[in-house]
Design an enzyme around this catalytic site. Sequence first.
Site, PDB file in Angstrom:
ATOM      1  N   CYS A 131      25.125  86.293 -20.520  1.00 15.58           N
ATOM      2  CA  CYS A 131      24.505  85.038 -20.094  1.00 15.58           C
ATOM      3  C   CYS A 131      25.573  83.941 -19.955  1.00 15.58           C
ATOM      4  O   CYS A 131      26.403  84.015 -19.064  1.00 15.58           O
ATOM      5  CB  CYS A 131      23.384  84.655 -21.055  1.00 15.58           C
ATOM      6  N   HIS A 158      20.024  89.687 -21.804  1.00 15.72           N
ATOM      7  CA  HIS A 158      20.476  89.665 -23.208  1.00 15.72           C
ATOM      8  C   HIS A 158      20.217  90.993 -23.914  1.00 15.72           C
ATOM      9  O   HIS A 158      19.161  91.157 -24.542  1.00 15.72           O
ATOM     10  CB  HIS A 158      19.717  88.569 -23.962  1.00 15.72           C
ATOM     11  N   GLU A 217      21.369  91.933 -26.648  1.00 19.86           N
ATOM     12  CA  GLU A 217      21.267  91.705 -28.102  1.00 19.86           C
ATOM     13  C   GLU A 217      19.867  91.253 -28.501  1.00 19.86           C
ATOM     14  O   GLU A 217      19.534  91.232 -29.666  1.00 19.86           O
ATOM     15  CB  GLU A 217      22.342  90.705 -28.557  1.00 19.86           C
TER      16      GLU A 217
END
Lengths: 88, 238
Positions: free
Chosen positions: B89, B206, B208
């Site tokens: 990002c 994302h 994560e």
Amino acid sequence: MFHAKIVVTLRKSILDPQGKAVEHGIHSLGFTAAKNVRMGKYVEMNIATQDKGEAERVVQEVCRKLLANPVMEDFSYELEEKKVEAAV
Amino acid sequence: MSKLKIGIVVFPGSNCDHDAHYVASTVLQQDARLIWHKEGSLGDVDVVILPGGFSYGDYLRCGAIARFSPIMNDVVRFANSGGVVMGICNGFQVLAEAGLLPGVLLRNESLKFVCSFVNLRVENAETRFTARCKQGDVLSIPIAHGDGNYFAEPDTLKLLEDNRQVVFRYCDGSGAITRESNPNGAAKNIAGIVNERGNVLGMMPHPERAAERIVGSTDGRKIFDSLIESFVYQSLSV
């Protein structure tokens, strides 16, 4: 000392949705003659030098390295000499 | 194999740094460390993550000022010497500004900040970030950005395609690349790319945030597991 007025704009080939949205607003106000609204950034700064060539060099380098990303933006600027009153 | 040393750079305004640290340390059980942007050196690391967030408030352009943080000199050196760097990002935006990846991330075409799960088609499963996937796999991973509209000149886009540097594209649930499945107007639905050498990845989604079942998807783990595995193969081949 020199005073620089710098304008950074999106390159012509790049779609500017923000400009489009503003254009839409302008048209809603009734000003339908307004066309091709493009958004950009305005930056001004003083450059502490007596030498115009040096001032040009600083502005161009700052624009190339930081203020404008050449992949998406163009820049233009005006330089104006400013008289600085002698420090008391 | 010993644990991977994963360094996560923290810029002023980073806000996914702790998510990345949590996934690296707690979920993946690797050796993770936060690195403040003012440090001059990355120290001893195997992987560098530039996390999501709004470094320097996104002033001027996303990533434009973070790119001049002191640590970035060492990130550039590390990447140029083959070190593995992953920008997520805002991290992708920083990598583009730093010239480690081609192109730039423009304002979303809709002008809206988009926060939702998206489908990503794996376009190249032969990178060290995607080897656990199969070509054409559809991953469900969230995005959260206002400036994810990938742009590059036609010549650059052609090079990216020719070199198979496009790693992820936004797609629909069946894997079809459609205009409707493109959340931000990105050229060719591009969601993630690698550099020519394949050691630097930038992606807007994302992973994560999709590494545990409790958060709705574990597809992000495939990316991290691929990366960890790539070091195992690397150590075996030496």
